[in-house]
Design a protein around this motif. Structure first.
Motif, PDB file in Angstrom:
ATOM      1  N   UNK A   1       9.925  -0.409   3.161  1.00  0.00           N
ATOM      2  CA  UNK A   1      10.262   0.411   4.323  1.00  0.00           C
ATOM      3  C   UNK A   1      11.485  -0.103   5.067  1.00  0.00           C
ATOM      4  N   UNK A   2      11.507  -1.386   5.442  1.00  0.00           N
ATOM      5  CA  UNK A   2      12.691  -1.921   6.120  1.00  0.00           C
ATOM      6  C   UNK A   2      13.972  -1.810   5.295  1.00  0.00           C
ATOM      7  N   UNK A   3      13.867  -1.992   3.989  1.00  0.00           N
ATOM      8  CA  UNK A   3      15.056  -1.856   3.136  1.00  0.00           C
ATOM      9  C   UNK A   3      15.632  -0.447   3.228  1.00  0.00           C
TER      10      UNK A   3
ATOM     11  N   UNK B   1      -0.307  -2.018   0.490  1.00  0.00           N
ATOM     12  CA  UNK B   1       0.510  -1.233   1.423  1.00  0.00           C
ATOM     13  C   UNK B   1       1.281  -2.130   2.382  1.00  0.00           C
ATOM     14  N   UNK B   2       0.725  -3.311   2.707  1.00  0.00           N
ATOM     15  CA  UNK B   2       1.412  -4.225   3.616  1.00  0.00           C
ATOM     16  C   UNK B   2       2.731  -4.713   3.009  1.00  0.00           C
ATOM     17  N   UNK B   3       2.755  -4.909   1.692  1.00  0.00           N
ATOM     18  CA  UNK B   3       3.984  -5.333   1.030  1.00  0.00           C
ATOM     19  C   UNK B   3       5.103  -4.322   1.263  1.00  0.00           C
ATOM     20  N   UNK B   4       4.769  -3.047   1.206  1.00  0.00           N
ATOM     21  CA  UNK B   4       5.791  -2.005   1.384  1.00  0.00           C
ATOM     22  C   UNK B   4       6.141  -1.810   2.852  1.00  0.00           C
ATOM     23  N   UNK B   5       5.191  -2.098   3.736  1.00  0.00           N
ATOM     24  CA  UNK B   5       5.481  -2.073   5.176  1.00  0.00           C
ATOM     25  C   UNK B   5       6.460  -3.177   5.531  1.00  0.00           C
ATOM     26  N   UNK B   6       6.296  -4.338   4.899  1.00  0.00           N
ATOM     27  CA  UNK B   6       7.124  -5.495   5.205  1.00  0.00           C
ATOM     28  C   UNK B   6       8.455  -5.502   4.459  1.00  0.00           C
TER      29      UNK B   6
ATOM     30  N   UNK C   1       5.456   2.290   3.332  1.00  0.00           N
ATOM     31  CA  UNK C   1       6.773   2.784   3.722  1.00  0.00           C
ATOM     32  C   UNK C   1       6.638   3.799   4.855  1.00  0.00           C
ATOM     33  N   UNK C   2       5.673   4.709   4.715  1.00  0.00           N
ATOM     34  CA  UNK C   2       5.475   5.742   5.731  1.00  0.00           C
ATOM     35  C   UNK C   2       5.179   5.166   7.100  1.00  0.00           C
ATOM     36  N   UNK C   3       4.330   4.150   7.145  1.00  0.00           N
ATOM     37  CA  UNK C   3       3.971   3.524   8.432  1.00  0.00           C
ATOM     38  C   UNK C   3       5.205   2.911   9.099  1.00  0.00           C
ATOM     39  N   UNK C   4       5.985   2.192   8.309  1.00  0.00           N
ATOM     40  CA  UNK C   4       7.179   1.554   8.881  1.00  0.00           C
ATOM     41  C   UNK C   4       8.173   2.607   9.388  1.00  0.00           C
ATOM     42  N   UNK C   5       8.445   3.609   8.559  1.00  0.00           N
ATOM     43  CA  UNK C   5       9.448   4.607   8.930  1.00  0.00           C
ATOM     44  C   UNK C   5       9.018   5.421  10.144  1.00  0.00           C
ATOM     45  N   UNK C   6       7.745   5.779  10.216  1.00  0.00           N
ATOM     46  CA  UNK C   6       7.283   6.577  11.362  1.00  0.00           C
ATOM     47  C   UNK C   6       7.246   5.747  12.645  1.00  0.00           C
ATOM     48  N   UNK C   7       7.077   4.433  12.529  1.00  0.00           N
ATOM     49  CA  UNK C   7       7.188   3.586  13.712  1.00  0.00           C
ATOM     50  C   UNK C   7       8.622   3.567  14.221  1.00  0.00           C
TER      51      UNK C   7
END
Length: 453
Positions: free
Chosen positions: A162-164, A154-159, A189-195
């Protein structure tokens, strides 16, 4: 000059593509994040690199070691690319429901593939979870990836992912829709977007036979919900640590048939050749359409390539065998067209009941028309024979005419299926079709059931 040092440098920065026809009934802008542009043709390339790099950094993976993972195919492909570049061996443990193409591709990139049965409990020693763990224990200098509980997933998608998406939509994204398997993509992705914007809605696509939707809504892990399903890449019979349910606003479930049908629709209507989970994601998105407004920007993620499903969802015979192919069976001739050249199995009035039973066994059928020199005069089916035998064990030595029922109705080739179906009742299990060449064929209740969609 502009080039990558190796193939891993091409991972990420996949395009967003507007969907038009397949989502025409959705009153919002729908954009597909097409992850097939990754070199391994799936979103899993991203987390494969991250998990290996993190394992190298903390010493879990040593130089020249063996990487072991249970995979539905795509993670294995991503791991294989990294293993090739970094000099590791790879063993992929895969369930037998996965497509042959996935297995062949893994072997083509140097992975050893171990196939395990699908229809077993996760704790069964034959399951691909158990076999992966056992191989990791038995193999010297090995590392068990465990993508389900490895939070580098999940960290890969957070980093990255999601940012993309945030950058590509200029922060205008309102909904993210994605199939859920290991949970890494939706959670990262969800964590990044909701932040970035807590109002963004995160929707998970689940499948029937999986526990996610009910667990999210009730907190109950219901084992009665677990059963075998065809859809690949989404759904689980466990709760992976990568699934952060607090980040997910809701789930919708999609049937195997709808996932397969919409996988083909995406290719035919959008020219995007993607896999089974993409079909599930689009059908799920359509099921959620009342949640979207005209000003919304909905991003749906397409996990992998259609090339891994050529022998399945993109194969007419495979689809037809499962009743997934949307064909228009309008007439009796459509039902019998595949066996018009076969001889109709019959039994004569003076033959013994034992002869009819032998014929049923030989041809694996349940009903037989009865004939004499004048034509069709009666019928027998396995239910009638069973009842007769329970009353009189000597019935097998009696002539058929003593136990036969009424003859089956006869219809023309042009008779509609709706009209044919009216002849079926608790007292009649078959209809004969006049082939107009002196021969006949039979339609049973089972034939009609196979046409149901």
């Amino acid at each position: 000059m502009e080039y990558s040092e190796n193939i891993l440098g091409t991972i990420g920065n996949t395009p967003l593509v507007k969907l038009n026809k397949v989502t025409a009934e959705v009153d919002a802008l729908v954009l597909a994040k097409v992850e097939t542009f990754n070199p391994g043709n799936s979103v899993k390339d991203r987390m494969a690199v991250k998990m290996i790099e993190d394992a190298e950094a903390d010493g879990r993976l040593q130089p020249g070691g063996t990487i072991i993972e249970g995979t539905s195919g795509n993670t294995g492909m991503g791991l294989a690319l990294v293993a090739i570049i970094k000099g590791y061996k790879l063993i992929c443990v895969i369930s037998d429901k996965q497509s042959k193409e996935k297995m062949d591709i893994l072997r083509a990139v140097g992975a050893k593939v171990v196939v395990c049965p699908t229809d077993v409990e996760p704790t069964d020693p034959r399951s691909y979870y158990s076999v992966s763990k056992r191989l990791a224990e038995e193999t010297p200098n090995s590392w068990y990836v465990n993508q389900y509980d490895n939070l580098s997933n999940s960290l890969a998608h957070y980093e990255q992912t999601g940012p993309e998406i945030w950058k590509q939509t200029e922060g205008k994204i309102t909904h993210f829709v994605v199939g859920v398997g290991t949970g890494g993509t939706i959670s990262g992705v969800g964590k990044y977007l909701k932040e970035k914007n807590p109002n963004i809605k995160i929707w998970g696509i689940d499948t029937y036979g999986s526990v996610f939707k009910k667990y999210h809504e009730t907190g109950i892990f219901d084992e009665n919900e677990i059963y075998s399903y065809i859809t690949e890449g989404i759904g689980e019979d466990i709760l992976p640590k990568n699934v952060d349910f607090s980040l997910i606003d809701g789930f919708t479930k999609v049937t195997d048939k709808d996932a397969a049908v919409y996988t083909r629709k995406i290719a035919l209507e959008e020219g995007i050749f993607v896999g089974n989970s993409a079909g599930a994601a689009i059908k799920g998105l359509l099921q959620l359409k009342e949640h979207f407004k005209p000003e919304d920007v909905v991003v749906v993620l397409f996990h992998d390539s259609g090339s891994r499903y050529v022998g399945k969802m993109f194969n007419d015979d495979w689809m037809r065998e499962r009743g997934f192919l949307e064909e228009d069976f309008a007439k009796a001739e459509d039902v019998v067209k595949d066996h018009v050249d076969k001889q109709l199995v019959v039994v004569r009035t003076e033959e013994l009941v034992s002869h009819a039973i032998d014929r049923m066994r030989k041809h694996d059928i349940s009903q037989i028309p009865v004939v004499d020199i004048t034509g069709f005069v009666g019928s027998v089916d396995e239910t009638d024979l069973f009842r007769s035998y329970m009353v009189d064990k000597n019935v097998i030595d009696k002539p058929i005419k003593e136990v036969m029922g009424k003859p089956f109705p006869i219809v023309k080739l042009s008779t509609s299926i709706e009209e044919v179906s009216r002849f079926f009742s608790k007292d009649n299990d078959a209809v004969l079709v006049d082939l107009e060449n002196g021969n006949h064929q039979i339609i049973t209740k089972s034939d009609i059931i196979r046409l149901m969609k």
